[in-house]
Design an enzyme around this catalytic site. Structure first.
Site, short mmCIF file in Angstrom:
data_model
loop_
_atom_site.label_atom_id
_atom_site.label_comp_id
_atom_site.label_asym_id
_atom_site.label_seq_id
_atom_site.Cartn_x
_atom_site.Cartn_y
_atom_site.Cartn_z
N TYR A 1 0.88 -1.27 -0.03
CA TYR A 1 0.09 0.13 -0.07
C TYR A 1 0.91 1.20 -0.04
O TYR A 1 2.09 1.16 0.40
CB TYR A 1 -1.02 -0.07 1.49
CG TYR A 1 -1.97 0.83 1.13
CD1 TYR A 1 -3.12 0.71 0.26
CD2 TYR A 1 -2.12 2.19 2.10
CE1 TYR A 1 -4.09 1.68 0.24
CE2 TYR A 1 -3.20 3.10 1.89
CZ TYR A 1 -4.12 2.84 1.14
OH TYR A 1 -5.30 3.54 0.95
N ASN B 1 -14.70 4.78 2.49
CA ASN B 1 -15.62 4.83 1.27
C ASN B 1 -16.30 5.91 0.90
O ASN B 1 -16.39 6.40 -0.09
CB ASN B 1 -16.31 3.66 1.27
CG ASN B 1 -15.59 2.28 1.16
OD1 ASN B 1 -14.54 2.35 0.43
ND2 ASN B 1 -15.70 1.21 1.90
N ASN C 1 -21.37 -2.65 -6.59
CA ASN C 1 -21.89 -3.10 -5.36
C ASN C 1 -20.97 -3.24 -4.05
O ASN C 1 -20.93 -3.69 -2.87
CB ASN C 1 -22.38 -4.35 -5.52
CG ASN C 1 -21.38 -5.50 -5.99
OD1 ASN C 1 -20.35 -5.04 -6.80
ND2 ASN C 1 -21.34 -6.74 -5.50
N SER C 2 -19.46 -2.69 -4.29
CA SER C 2 -18.50 -2.47 -3.49
C SER C 2 -18.94 -1.54 -2.43
O SER C 2 -19.64 -0.58 -2.57
CB SER C 2 -17.28 -2.00 -3.95
OG SER C 2 -17.16 -0.91 -4.63
N GLY C 3 -18.18 -1.28 -1.37
CA GLY C 3 -18.41 -0.12 -0.12
C GLY C 3 -18.58 1.33 -0.90
O GLY C 3 -19.41 2.15 -0.74
N VAL C 4 -17.47 1.47 -1.77
CA VAL C 4 -17.31 2.66 -2.17
C VAL C 4 -18.43 2.94 -3.57
O VAL C 4 -18.83 4.05 -3.69
CB VAL C 4 -15.97 3.00 -2.86
CG1 VAL C 4 -15.37 2.29 -4.23
CG2 VAL C 4 -15.79 4.51 -3.08
N ARG D 1 -20.72 -7.65 -11.72
CA ARG D 1 -20.53 -9.01 -12.27
C ARG D 1 -21.91 -9.84 -12.34
O ARG D 1 -22.63 -9.42 -11.40
CB ARG D 1 -19.36 -9.79 -11.69
CG ARG D 1 -18.10 -9.11 -11.75
CD ARG D 1 -17.05 -10.01 -11.36
NE ARG D 1 -15.55 -9.60 -11.66
CZ ARG D 1 -14.76 -8.75 -10.83
NH1 ARG D 1 -15.50 -8.57 -9.54
NH2 ARG D 1 -13.78 -8.66 -11.14
N ASP D 2 -21.97 -10.37 -13.38
CA ASP D 2 -23.35 -11.26 -13.37
C ASP D 2 -23.11 -12.22 -12.18
O ASP D 2 -22.09 -12.86 -11.85
CB ASP D 2 -23.43 -11.98 -14.82
CG ASP D 2 -24.80 -12.30 -14.98
OD1 ASP D 2 -25.79 -12.23 -14.25
OD2 ASP D 2 -25.17 -13.17 -16.15
N ARG D 3 -24.48 -12.70 -11.79
CA ARG D 3 -24.63 -13.54 -10.65
C ARG D 3 -25.87 -14.31 -10.66
O ARG D 3 -27.01 -13.66 -11.28
CB ARG D 3 -24.15 -12.80 -9.25
CG ARG D 3 -25.03 -11.88 -8.90
CD ARG D 3 -24.62 -10.83 -7.99
NE ARG D 3 -23.34 -10.21 -8.68
CZ ARG D 3 -22.34 -9.76 -7.96
NH1 ARG D 3 -22.35 -9.87 -6.45
NH2 ARG D 3 -21.43 -8.95 -8.38
#
Length: 311
Positions: free
Chosen positions: A94, A167, A193-196, A216-218
């Site tokens: 990082y 985020n 759909n991530s936090g950010v 992403r498809d699911r």
């Protein structure tokens, strides 16, 4: 955005439950109003002395709680999340690395237990979050300097308070710092759909911006789509849908994006670039997982300042 394997999350969350979070209904000690303390007590912390694979280098240890100095604040941690940046720090890759040995965790929320005699901005009972990264929130209690903390309202949900520092702030800066967006302009992002990503959706909606949110498809794609739309997302599309020629029809009723937020890289970033408005669009890169694959024509028509990082 998720830069580590699922075993890291399972391991880290399990350790955090042992270290930080009290069982439901367990009696919690009340905050005291003492101004300073010379008493030493033992607290639990998730510590790493070397960089490497988190399950191998992070240890749950009992450590001495420092005495509260004149400008210090004694904090009991209430909740602390696991972010990709936390894992990156432990791995040593990082941009900001604390001095070792270090306590893990970049964000979280705690309650003030006691303050030093010179502390003026906080009092026992207040909720606080870290002012900067690398504070070390994966511990049951700690003594921090007053300047390293920010007071926040204590009437917001605990989970929201614990995830306020990374985020949402990142999302706000990405929306505000790179393009002069106006209500009605559109923004496209991947990993929505991530936090950010969820923070981008909510802040953009409050600003009157229209969002195209790529995921992403699911199997449960409809459930995810409904959840993101409940947050304020206007459109939710899959990576596969974004690549289809039929997307040309989509833009007949939707302005092409002025801004693309990319935290995946690879083919996904190529698709975001392909749909940016010609000549004025900008793509912001945030912790991309894969290298960028950019077609020559996209580079030819993209403004030279069209690729930036938010740090």
């Amino acid at each position: 955005m998720w830069v580590c394997g699922s075993r890291y999350w399972a391991r880290a969350r399990g350790l955090l439950r042992l270290c930080l979070l009290p069982a439901s209904g367990r009696h919690e000690p009340k905050a005291s109003s003492c101004s300073s303390s010379t008493q030493s007590s033992r607290v639990r912390a998730l510590i790493y002395a070397h960089h490497g694979d988190p399950p191998k280098v992070v240890e749950l240890k009992n450590v001495d709680l420092a005495a509260v100095g004149r400008s210090d604040v004694h904090v009991k941690m209430l909740a602390a999340p696991v972010n990709p940046s936390d894992i990156n720090m432990i791995q040593g890759n990082y941009g900001l690395l604390p001095k070792l040995p270090a306590v893990g965790g970049n964000e979280g929320v705690g309650q003030v237990i006691a303050v030093g005699s010179s502390v003026t901005r906080m009092k026992p009972g207040d909720w606080v979050i870290p002012a900067n990264a690398g504070l070390g929130t994966w511990q049951t209690e700690a003594v921090f300097s007053e300047e390293s903390l920010i007071e926040i309202p204590s009437d917001i949900p605990l989970q929201s308070a614990a995830t306020l520092g990374v985020n949402p702030c990142t999302a706000y800066r990405m929306l505000m710092d790179f393009e002069q967006l106006r209500p009605g302009d559109s923004v496209i992002q991947n990993a929505s759909n991530s936090g950010v990503g969820q923070a981008v959706i909510q802040i953009a909606a409050a600003l009157g911006l229209r969002t195209i949110n790529v995921v992403r498809d699911r199997p449960d794609i409809q459930r995810l789509s409904d959840r993101l739309k409940n947050l304020g997302a206007e459109h939710v599309v899959t990576e596969e849908e974004l690549r289809k020629p039929e997307m040309k029809n989509f833009w007949k009723n939707m302005p092409q994006p002025q801004l693309a937020l990319n935290c995946v890289g690879g083919k996904s970033s190529t698709e975001l670039l392909r749909h940016l408005a010609s000549g004025v669009g900008e793509q912001v890169l945030s912790q991309v997982q894969e290298g960028l694959s950019l077609p020559v024509l996209t580079l030819f028509f993209l403004d030279s300042s069209g690729l930036e990082e938010p740090w």
